[in-house]
Write an enzyme that holds these catalytic residues in place. Structure first.
Site, PDB file in Angstrom:
ATOM      1  N   HIS A   1      39.580 -13.078  35.792  1.00  9.72           N
ATOM      2  CA  HIS A   1      37.596 -12.637  36.102  1.00  9.72           C
ATOM      3  C   HIS A   1      37.448 -14.438  36.820  1.00  9.72           C
ATOM      4  O   HIS A   1      36.382 -15.342  36.452  1.00  9.72           O
ATOM      5  CB  HIS A   1      36.694 -12.286  34.953  1.00  9.72           C
ATOM      6  CG  HIS A   1      36.699 -11.538  35.035  1.00  9.72           C
ATOM      7  ND1 HIS A   1      37.858 -10.677  33.790  1.00  9.72           N
ATOM      8  CD2 HIS A   1      37.653 -10.107  35.782  1.00  9.72           C
ATOM      9  CE1 HIS A   1      37.980  -9.594  33.615  1.00  9.72           C
ATOM     10  NE2 HIS A   1      37.646  -8.847  34.900  1.00  9.72           N
ATOM     11  N   ASP A  31      35.946  -5.323  38.183  1.00  9.79           N
ATOM     12  CA  ASP A  31      36.226  -4.133  36.688  1.00  9.79           C
ATOM     13  C   ASP A  31      35.024  -3.854  35.918  1.00  9.79           C
ATOM     14  O   ASP A  31      34.071  -4.130  36.426  1.00  9.79           O
ATOM     15  CB  ASP A  31      36.847  -5.757  36.548  1.00  9.79           C
ATOM     16  CG  ASP A  31      37.256  -5.871  35.216  1.00  9.79           C
ATOM     17  OD1 ASP A  31      37.986  -4.584  34.654  1.00  9.79           O
ATOM     18  OD2 ASP A  31      37.800  -6.406  33.999  1.00  9.79           O
ATOM     19  N   TYR A  88      42.308 -16.584  28.470  1.00 11.54           N
ATOM     20  CA  TYR A  88      41.826 -16.346  29.208  1.00 11.54           C
ATOM     21  C   TYR A  88      41.974 -16.659  30.316  1.00 11.54           C
ATOM     22  O   TYR A  88      41.259 -18.251  30.707  1.00 11.54           O
ATOM     23  CB  TYR A  88      40.488 -15.979  29.261  1.00 11.54           C
ATOM     24  CG  TYR A  88      38.908 -14.769  29.624  1.00 11.54           C
ATOM     25  CD1 TYR A  88      39.905 -13.770  30.165  1.00 11.54           C
ATOM     26  CD2 TYR A  88      38.800 -15.289  29.531  1.00 11.54           C
ATOM     27  CE1 TYR A  88      39.177 -13.546  31.459  1.00 11.54           C
ATOM     28  CE2 TYR A  88      37.017 -14.610  30.071  1.00 11.54           C
ATOM     29  CZ  TYR A  88      37.476 -13.631  30.810  1.00 11.54           C
ATOM     30  OH  TYR A  88      36.689 -12.546  31.515  1.00 11.54           O
TER      31      TYR A  88
END
Ligand code: ADP
Ligand code: SF4
Length: 650
Positions: free
Chosen positions: A173, A267, A170
């Site tokens: 963000h 988001d 990941y």
């Protein structure tokens, strides 16, 4: 009912690396407040979505090592075998329904709060986190880099041991891999900084090493937000270049937008600011850089739009967090053509707020979200009630009363009477949803109106019928549920206007808004008045407009909009006489409409039981009013229905 053929594309399986996604419905990682601290809640919550037809179900962000500790926020963790055992409960629950289980392995770098670990955050370069500037990160040495990559590999191996099928590296963000990629947070001059190739090196190496370790068994997924350079976001061109460079190592791309927080946090966009499918253009653009399957999110609840976007080739898989919370059975309902049963997310972001700040997820639309384990609630199944032979009168068809009546009918009550004084059902949502940006909130009423119609043999709905205590006592019902809601308090100045009437029009002149709540209503009334071209001043005891809207990711985008439209800010004056305005919208506070309840308690006549639910008990958030109506109906045959049963806490 049968499914429309145009939706068949959503049910085509898709190979992702060594595993196969059974359909195109994918619950992307999202927070719950459960992590590994409430493993049974985690397992039951995620397992429910698998039961409801989601082809893959993921954890929230899952820390790879103690150097990435995000307390006080709750992440999952894969630091040791104890964490493996806790998350195995989730993979077993997901696999039981034939879905894939994904884990979002995460290192927050500069963005980790580290309140539990007390360790310094690690980052490519020494700098302060823009959101917690009193914490300054330690610049990583090459040894630190290798150790954290080792930790990523070790966590991936633990993920395999826990039974996961999809492992994320990941980065989006603005977490550690994106911090390396972004020239704003990576000021290094060694092999991990400077050129694009050097800045991409940390992430590429991490993906490669995780793939070597577990790529035979698990699909390798990467989440990237390539739309913004700000706040360690990723420049769009460099994002696409990264996708091209990493593509041979990746089985599944998960595209998102925006940075981790602040004004770049786009988001999980609230419906106040973003329409369904709003991320598609970014995803379409990134799609051109990859030959691998691509997930796109955007609060999808409309199967037509989902099918169109998949058919267009912009995405291959419908990613969903909120729509899967609001309706864990959305895929099953599309699959079976039960379109009128889909409970659409309203985009209020209560789920986000409750998971992140309340440490236990909840949802406005779905009262059972987060209650699967602790209260044993299933969103689609309802145990027959022991006292279902009684007549129940529900007074007030606001959200709480509607929810209560529907659950009572689903529990087998055959004679539920839902009576309201107003010409239509819906209570306060009727006017609320007509304020700017809140149109999708009407889905709360729409879904319940449809269910009332479907249950019409059991629920009689009567409108335009105010009830007093004497009429209630003689109605013929044994059980009465009072759901009469609450009212905004006004009085003391002829210029005062209650929020309830604002959407129907305002008297002429300059407007003052008094906001004592700091959430939805004051700010929406101010925006409405600004939209009418009025001069508007917002008076509150807060340091900014509607502080609670920061918990729902709405405030940071709403405030500049209100400022641009000319909103002036002022403190609450000690006297209304000091307010220089022609109209004063009074959103200082609400009071429960509880007179009927107390009259019935004082003199119940032959009534077997009198309860109250929703804002009539205490004016709270819409999610709590609906929950309250739902809870009473679930527990109405218990020993003490007026008081919530103690819940499980694991
Ligand atoms: P909640 O959020 O708790 O559902 P609302 O304020 O949205 O509360 O809804 C309360 C509903 O109760 C309103 O639609 C109102 O018209 C109705 N109501 C209030 N008092 C009475 C009454 N005495 N008889 C019938 N309906 C009532
Ligand atoms: Fe959607 Fe609101 Fe439920 Fe979240 S809380 S899933 S935004 S309806």
């Amino acid at each position: 009912m049968t499914r429309e053929a145009r939706h068949d594309i959503l049910f085509e399986p898709l190979a992702i690396g060594p595993v196969t996604l059974p359909n195109r419905f994918y619950q992307v990682p999202h927070c719950t407040g459960f992590g590994v601290t409430k493993p049974a809640s985690q397992a039951a919550f995620r397992g429910m979505k698998a039961e409801g037809g989601w082809g893959a179900v993921c954890t929230e962000y899952c820390s790879i090592s103690p150097s990435s500790d995000d307390e006080p926020y709750v992440s999952a963790r894969l630091w040791d075998d104890e964490d493996v055992a806790r998350l195995r409960l989730m993979t077993e629950a997901v696999h039981a329904h034939g879905a894939l289980a994904g884990v979002e392995l995460w290192h927050g770098g500069l963005g980790a709060n580290a309140r539990e670990s007390r360790l310094p955050p690690l980052a490519p370069s020494q700098m302060a986190n823009e959101h917690t500037p009193w914490v300054v990160a330690q610049a990583m040495t090459v040894a630190d880099i290798e150790r954290e990559q080792d930790a990523w590999v070790a966590a991936a191996r633990r993920a395999v041991a826990a039974g996961f099928d999809i492992v994320y590296v990941y980065g989006s963000h603005s977490y550690l891999p994106a911090q390396f990629l972004s020239p704003l947070t990576n000021l290094r001059t060694d092999a991990y900084g400077g050129s694009f190739a050097n800045r991409a090196r940390f992430w590429l190496e991490a993906i490669e090493r995780v793939r070597e370790a577990v790529g035979e068994r698990c699909a390798i997924a990467v989440r990237i937000a390539a739309d913004s350079l700000a706040a360690a976001g990723v420049d769009p061109d460099e994002g696409a270049a990264f996708v091209r460079a990493a593509d041979p190592l990746v089985d599944l791309w998960d595209a998102a937008v925006g940075a981790e927080a602040g004004e770049h946090r786009t988001d999980s966009g609230a419906s106040r600011h973003f329409a369904q499918g709003y991320q598609i253009e970014l995803t379409r653009w990134l799609r051109a850089a990859t030959s691998k399957p691509m997930i796109g999110v955007g609060r999808y609840t409309d199967p037509d739009l989902m099918a169109d976007h998949v058919r267009s080739g912009a995405i291959d898989v419908i990613g969903s967090a909120r729509p899967s919370i609001a309706d864990p059975f959305l895929p099953a309902k599309v699959r079976d053509g039960r379109y009128d049963e889909i409970r659409e997310c309203i985009g209020c972001n209560q789920c986000y707020s409750r998971a992140n700040y309340g440490r236990h997820i909840g949802c406005t639309q779905n009262a059972t979200a987060g209650e699967e384990h602790r209260r044993g609630w299933h969103p689609e199944r309802f145990a027959p009630a022991a006292n279902a032979d009684r007549d129940v009168l529900v007074v007030g068809a606001g959200p709480a009363g509607m929810e209560c009546a529907i659950v009572l009918a689903r529990r087998g009550f055959r004679r539920v009477h839902l009576v309201d004084a107003a010409p239509d059902v819906g209570g306060h949502v009727g006017w609320l949803a007509r304020l700017p940006g809140l149109g999708d909130w009407a889905r709360v009423v729409d879904w319940r109106r449809i269910q009332l119609r479907r249950l019409r043999r059991q629920i009689e709905v009567i409108t335009n019928q105010p009830l007093d205590a004497a009429t209630v006592r003689s109605y013929g019902a044994e059980i009465v549920v009072v759901a009469t809601g609450s009212r905004w308090l006004t009085g003391g100045d002829p210029r005062l206007v209650a929020p309830e009437s604002v959407a129907d029009g305002l008297p002429a002149g300059a407007v003052a808004v008094l906001d004592g709540e700091g959430y939805l209503v004051g700010a929406a009334c101010a925006e409405h008045a600004l939209g009418l071209g009025r001069r508007v001043t917002y008076h509150s005891p807060f340091d900014r407009v509607a502080p609670f809207l920061d918990e729902t990711l709405e405030g940071v985008l709403l405030r500049p909009r209100l400022a641009t439209a000319g909103l002036a800010l002022a403190p609450l004056p000690s006297s209304l006489a000091d307010i220089n305005a022609d109209v004063i919208i009074d959103a200082r506070g609400r009071r429960s409409d509880e007179a009927l309840y107390h009259e019935l308690c004082d003199d119940p006549g032959d009534l077997e039981a009198v309860y109250r639910v929703g804002d009539c008990a205490a004016p709270r958030m819409l999610a709590d009013a609906i929950f309250d109506g739902h809870r009473l109906a679930r527990e109405i045959d218990g020993p003490q229905p007026a008081v919530a049963r103690v819940w499980l806490r694991g």
